[in-house]
Design a protein around this motif. Structure first.
Motif, PDB file in Angstrom:
ATOM      1  N   VAL A  99      -2.898   5.979   1.098  1.00 53.66           N
ATOM      2  CA  VAL A  99      -3.839   5.642   2.165  1.00 53.66           C
ATOM      3  C   VAL A  99      -3.540   6.514   3.382  1.00 53.66           C
ATOM      4  O   VAL A  99      -2.400   6.516   3.869  1.00 53.66           O
TER       5      VAL A  99
ATOM      6  N   ALA B 110      -6.537  -1.099   5.976  1.00 53.96           N
ATOM      7  CA  ALA B 110      -6.255  -1.501   4.599  1.00 53.96           C
ATOM      8  C   ALA B 110      -5.555  -2.857   4.565  1.00 53.96           C
ATOM      9  O   ALA B 110      -5.928  -3.749   3.778  1.00 53.96           O
ATOM     10  N   TYR B 111      -4.544  -3.038   5.402  1.00 50.60           N
ATOM     11  CA  TYR B 111      -3.839  -4.328   5.446  1.00 50.60           C
ATOM     12  C   TYR B 111      -4.750  -5.430   5.994  1.00 50.60           C
ATOM     13  O   TYR B 111      -4.696  -6.574   5.521  1.00 50.60           O
TER      14      TYR B 111
ATOM     15  N   PHE C  95       0.846  -1.194   0.000  1.00 54.30           N
ATOM     16  CA  PHE C  95       0.000   0.000   0.000  1.00 54.30           C
ATOM     17  C   PHE C  95       0.880   1.241   0.000  1.00 54.30           C
ATOM     18  O   PHE C  95       1.946   1.269   0.628  1.00 54.30           O
TER      19      PHE C  95
END
Length: 414
Positions: free
Chosen positions: A161, A169-170, A135
């Motif tokens: 992000v 997100a992860y 990301f």
């Protein structure tokens, strides 16, 4: 432009112009290779992914591949260029923004690549989540100091992000099957202070520790992005790559002591690799006196060097072949192209040796974000690109556009 490049080029420039005409960008193979080898020597544990957007020419990319560099791509054509050179999946990083389904499918094809997602919303849009995912991290106000006019402060950027969403997100990527992880950032451009880049690596390591503590994962790599600056003005000092390397190594070693492992370090220099090793060569075709003195050249800013048109403070040094401050009378002039837009000016109120019709001007530091940013506005066609090879020979590596190229995509109503 280095003195070495200038001396080698100017010695043969009249012959080059006789053979190829003007205008053209010409790149210095020896300079590109020297810069790449310096990175490898000072940062032997770092893998460079050349930012293709800086100079998407296959000949330039071949030099990068010869030094075992990878490619940072942000579009399908850039992916295709890297794959045309038979780059391996691990040698391609796809850092797209506002990514489409077509782009995701292309990135995942042909063995895939390292997929770098720009937003948390993209997690559910990836057709098939790869095992390795990355990301782009935007720290927001945590790194507002040190940004510049080209890319803006992190809170003003459309990229990455936000800090507050990076853990989630992860987590979502893991739920979709991701098992290996990297993190990337790109929060500055043309940064001349090595401390800012060293601090960026430290910032990423801190982000890794935060994410790992929440999700119990390890990271294979961190990508510090690009942003290393080059001197555009005479007398400006070079970027201190050696000091940055020492600062980064200290942070990486400190991280390893605390966490028991050391992730790989990637970087994606574009401007630093090719910027100073390119010049735009153009001819004076008109002298005009209006409310100021004007030197009109046969290159157009928007088609040949957009930077000088869209960035008010962008400076490109200009020299006149065979003339300098010690042997020529001087004057203040604006150097302009032929576009019907007032921003088509390579230089304003520039102190130059007196330029006459037919004189050759060298516009420095065009090896990155030069022709690649070009536009066909006003029907102006992009110029040719040449390479000054290490053996002293000059090769055309991209021909100039023609009217046939310009009309090729058009159809009439009949």
């Amino acid at each position: 432009m280095s003195k070495d490049f200038e001396e080698r080029l100017c010695k043969i420039l009249p012959d080059i112009i006789k053979e190829f005409g003007t205008p053209f960008h010409i790149y210095d193979a020896a300079g590109i290779i020297k810069t790449g080898e310096r990175i490898k020597k000072l940062m032997p544990d770092v893998k460079e992914y050349f930012a293709v957007k800086a100079n998407p020419n296959l000949a330039v990319m071949q030099f990068m591949q010869g030094m075992e560099f990878g490619f940072d791509c942000s579009s399908i054509p850039e992916l295709n260029l890297a794959r045309f050179l038979e780059s391996k999946p691990d040698d391609i990083m796809f850092s797209s923004n506002n990514t489409s389904l077509e782009e995701f499918n292309e990135a995942l094809a042909d063995g895939g690549c390292i997929l770098n997602l720009d937003d948390i919303s993209m997690v559910k849009k990836v057709p098939q989540m790869p095992e390795l995912i990355c990301f782009r991290y935007n720290p927001g106000k945590r790194r507002s100091e040190g940004s510049n006019f080209i890319i803006g402060e992190p809170t003003e950027q459309k990229y990455g992000v936000p800090h507050e969403k990076i853990v989630e997100a992860y987590k979502l990527a893991i739920e979709r099957g991701a098992k290996r992880f990297g993190i990337h950032t790109m929060i500055c451009s043309n940064q001349m202070d090595w401390r800012y880049l060293a601090e960026t690596v430290k910032m990423l390591l801190e982000a890794i520790e935060m994410i790992s503590s929440e999700l119990n994962i390890e990271f294979e790599f961190l990508n510090m992005g690009g942003g290393i600056g080059t001197p555009y003005r005479p007398g400006q000092e070079d970027f201190n790559l050696s000091a940055m390397a020492i600062g980064i190594n200290y942070s990486m070693a400190d991280f390893a002591k605390r966490n028991g492992y050391r992730p790989k370090l990637f970087m994606e220099s574009g401007r630093y690799m090719t910027g100073p090793h390119g010049v735009l060569v153009t001819r004076c075709i008109n002298r005009m006196s209006k409310y100021f003195e004007i030197v009109g050249v046969d290159a157009s800013g928007p088609s040949c060097l957009m930077r000088s048109c869209i960035y008010d403070s962008a400076y490109h040094h200009i020299t006149v072949l065979g003339k300098d401050e010690t042997n020529s009378p001087m004057e203040i002039v604006n150097v302009v192209g032929s576009l019907c837009e007032n921003n088509d000016q390579f230089a304003k109120e520039r102190y130059l040796p007196v330029v006459e019709g037919g004189d050759i001007l060298l516009i420095h530091n065009t090896g990155a974000h030069g022709l690649t940013m070009g536009s066909n506005y006003n029907g102006r066609l992009k110029c040719q690109e040449l390479m000054l090879c290490s053996d002293g020979f000059v090769k055309r590596i991209r021909r100039a556009e023609t009217f046939k190229d310009y009309f090729a995509t058009q159809r009439n109503c009949d």
